[in-house]
Design a protein around this motif. Structure first.
Motif, PDB file in Angstrom:
ATOM      1  N   VAL A 233       0.836  -1.201   0.000  1.00  0.00           N
ATOM      2  CA  VAL A 233       0.000   0.000   0.000  1.00  0.00           C
ATOM      3  C   VAL A 233       0.869   1.249   0.000  1.00  0.00           C
ATOM      4  O   VAL A 233       0.615   2.202  -0.764  1.00  0.00           O
ATOM      5  N   GLN A 331      -5.836   8.473  -0.868  1.00  0.00           N
ATOM      6  CA  GLN A 331      -7.018   7.859  -0.278  1.00  0.00           C
ATOM      7  C   GLN A 331      -7.597   6.796  -1.212  1.00  0.00           C
ATOM      8  O   GLN A 331      -7.988   5.705  -0.766  1.00  0.00           O
ATOM      9  N   VAL A 334      -5.582   3.571  -0.981  1.00  0.00           N
ATOM     10  CA  VAL A 334      -5.855   2.815   0.249  1.00  0.00           C
ATOM     11  C   VAL A 334      -7.215   2.127   0.157  1.00  0.00           C
ATOM     12  O   VAL A 334      -7.361   0.937   0.507  1.00  0.00           O
ATOM     13  N   VAL A 335      -8.222   2.845  -0.325  1.00  0.00           N
ATOM     14  CA  VAL A 335      -9.562   2.258  -0.444  1.00  0.00           C
ATOM     15  C   VAL A 335      -9.568   1.116  -1.457  1.00  0.00           C
ATOM     16  O   VAL A 335     -10.205   0.066  -1.226  1.00  0.00           O
ATOM     17  N   TYR A 337      -7.093  -0.868  -2.272  1.00  0.00           N
ATOM     18  CA  TYR A 337      -6.454  -2.034  -1.659  1.00  0.00           C
ATOM     19  C   TYR A 337      -7.368  -2.681  -0.619  1.00  0.00           C
ATOM     20  O   TYR A 337      -7.416  -3.915  -0.508  1.00  0.00           O
ATOM     21  N   ALA A 338      -8.061  -1.859   0.151  1.00  0.00           N
ATOM     22  CA  ALA A 338      -8.978  -2.403   1.153  1.00  0.00           C
ATOM     23  C   ALA A 338     -10.097  -3.197   0.490  1.00  0.00           C
ATOM     24  O   ALA A 338     -10.459  -4.300   0.947  1.00  0.00           O
ATOM     25  N   ASN A 339     -10.663  -2.656  -0.588  1.00  0.00           N
ATOM     26  CA  ASN A 339     -11.716  -3.369  -1.306  1.00  0.00           C
ATOM     27  C   ASN A 339     -11.208  -4.696  -1.878  1.00  0.00           C
ATOM     28  O   ASN A 339     -11.925  -5.711  -1.884  1.00  0.00           O
ATOM     29  N   TYR A 340      -9.972  -4.677  -2.347  1.00  0.00           N
ATOM     30  CA  TYR A 340      -9.375  -5.899  -2.896  1.00  0.00           C
ATOM     31  C   TYR A 340      -9.210  -6.953  -1.804  1.00  0.00           C
ATOM     32  O   TYR A 340      -9.525  -8.137  -2.004  1.00  0.00           O
ATOM     33  N   ASP A 341      -8.713  -6.528  -0.637  1.00  0.00           N
ATOM     34  CA  ASP A 341      -8.546  -7.463   0.476  1.00  0.00           C
ATOM     35  C   ASP A 341      -9.891  -8.012   0.946  1.00  0.00           C
ATOM     36  O   ASP A 341     -10.024  -9.209   1.244  1.00  0.00           O
ATOM     37  N   VAL A 342     -10.893  -7.137   1.026  1.00  0.00           N
ATOM     38  CA  VAL A 342     -12.223  -7.568   1.459  1.00  0.00           C
ATOM     39  C   VAL A 342     -12.798  -8.578   0.472  1.00  0.00           C
ATOM     40  O   VAL A 342     -13.369  -9.622   0.867  1.00  0.00           O
ATOM     41  N   GLU A 399     -13.530  -9.301  -6.687  1.00  0.00           N
ATOM     42  CA  GLU A 399     -12.079  -9.339  -6.521  1.00  0.00           C
ATOM     43  C   GLU A 399     -11.366  -8.927  -7.809  1.00  0.00           C
ATOM     44  O   GLU A 399     -10.389  -8.172  -7.781  1.00  0.00           O
TER      45      GLU A 399
END
Length: 457
Positions: A233, A331, A334-335, A337-342, A399
């Motif tokens: 990230v 921002q 970061v968002v 990457y977060a969506n990808y992890d989720v 994903e």
């Protein structure tokens, strides 16, 4: 078990349809068509060519201006009969004039450089539009894939419940079950058919969006691969700040604003101009003149001071806009990457849920055949399996979509980074033709005519 095998066969067929790439449209092919067919890209390419012309116009202000004029004059209309003397008092003349700005303390040069920075900013804006076009095509492609698989699942669900209904009716005719079980299966079948109709309607909408985004209707879409995510990230944030086209566009805009402020500060300086002219009259006489003038404003009501303050405020605004854009880009990274992890975590969880739901369904169906379970138990287990499979399909698509959203957040969702097989637009080609402000009769001017004719076609 016959119904379970029927469901498994249906899902296997769906997997072969949507997972095979043989004779299928691929995501890269869809992105290539979207790039080639986009009217939005064509619009912004024209905007870039218009910005290129601003450089040519700024360059032309440093060159001599040659103009002509013709006049007709009657010197005496005060006699008793002016119309009778009209021909004798009538005269004509033809004049040729030259005006040339020789020196203005670099203000015109600054104008040229400012327009060049604006061209560079407009090129980056075109890259941002390219990202928008490709991201919309990715979303449209994946949406069709998602809805196609939802339709397949719903069709399998309808076939399965129809089998359950037939089995319930057979058992009812044999006196092994009640009318309630048959009515329950009939209700579930009606609900499944309704949900299938909804899924087919969603697929139609997705196909229409695909046609707009890509330029053609989808044909047997192949399963799309996820874009590889290799940066951390923090590394991704640093990369995006350096390479995102929106950041680079605003950086060039700041440079253009700095040049505009410097130019505004020279507004009170004098200018040196060369003026020359020659006049030919109908009586055969001629006159000519040449002069060098130096002059500048002394007072113009405070307009130039206002323009200087305005340029300073515009520079402050551009710098603030750049600062805000950096924050927004970080921002977005970061968002993304977060969506990808989720999405990845959801996919893993739903894979486990599907595996467990398959065991539950098969066990419940077997127990129902032995009389240990009711029809309601079987239909509930089947619905749980369907929901789990639908959630898994959605998580897989999410994903993949999230991986391309990361590319967009980095500023890398472009034909160059994706290495698409397309005829790439060269943003420098037109600029190289017009940057020197060629005239129509020159070789560059003739080349421009050919380019404009090709664009018009």
């Amino acid at each position: 078990m016959r119904i379970a095998r029927s469901l498994f066969a249906s899902l296997l067929i769906a997997s072969s349809v949507f997972g095979s790439s043989a004779s299928a449209d691929t995501l890269s092919g869809a992105l290539s068509r979207a790039y080639e067919n986009s009217g939005l890209l064509e619009q912004n390419r024209a905007t870039l060519r218009a910005a290129d012309e601003n450089v040519a116009q700024a360059v032309s202000r440093l060159r001599p201006v040659l103009s002509w004029s013709a006049s007709a004059l009657n010197n005496n209309l005060t006699g008793a009969n002016p119309l009778a003397d009209f021909d004798s008092n009538f005269s004509t003349s033809l004049s040729l004039n030259l005006n040339w700005l020789l020196y203005d303390f670099g203000a015109s040069d600054l104008a040229v450089e400012a327009q060049k920075q604006t061209v560079l900013a407009t090129r980056e804006a075109l890259v941002s539009v390219e990202q928008q076009v490709l991201q919309r095509a990715v979303a449209a492609y994946l949406s069709v894939l998602r809805d196609q698989q939802f339709v397949s699942l719903r069709e399998s669900n309808v076939r399965l419940i129809a089998e359950e209904l037939r089995a319930a009716e057979e058992r009812f005719n044999l006196g092994e079950t009640t009318r309630t079980s048959v009515a329950l299966a009939e209700a579930r079948l009606a609900s499944a058919r309704s949900l299938l109709a909804v899924a087919r309607g969603n697929l139609v909408r997705a196909e229409q969006e695909y046609q707009v985004a890509v330029g053609a209707m989808p044909r047997n879409l192949a399963q799309a691969p996820a874009s590889p995510v290799s940066l951390s990230v923090d590394a991704a944030k640093a990369y995006a700040v350096r390479h995102h086209p929106q950041i680079k566009q605003l950086q060039y805009s700041v440079s253009a604003s700095e040049l505009a402020l410097e130019r505004a500060s020279l507004a009170m300086r004098p200018q040196v101009q060369l003026n020359s002219g020659i006049t030919l009259r109908d009586d055969g006489t001629e006159s000519s003149n040449i002069s060098v003038t130096v002059g500048g404003p002394l007072y113009n009501g405070g307009a130039m001071q206002s323009q200087m303050r305005q340029a300073r405020h515009q520079l402050d605004s551009a710098r603030a806009g750049l600062h805000i854009a950096v924050q927004n880009i970080e921002q977005n990274v970061v968002v993304a990457y977060a969506n990808y992890d989720v999405a990845g975590a959801a996919r893993d969880a739903y894979e486990q849920q599907v595996a467990a739901a398959e065991v539950v369904f098969e066990g419940t169906r077997e127990e129902a055949s032995l009389g240990a379970r009711t029809m309601l138990d079987v239909l509930t287990a089947e619905q749980d399996l369907l929901d789990a499979r639908a959630n898994l399909v959605s998580a897989q698509i999410d994903e993949i979509l999230a991986s391309y959203s990361i590319l967009a957040a980095l500023g890398s969702l472009t034909v160059d980074h994706l290495d698409l097989s397309v005829q790439r637009f060269d943003p420098e080609a037109y600029y190289e033709l017009v940057k020197s402000a060629p005239i129509a009769s020159s070789a560059r001017g003739q080349a421009l005519d050919r380019v404009l004719s090709a664009i018009g076609d």
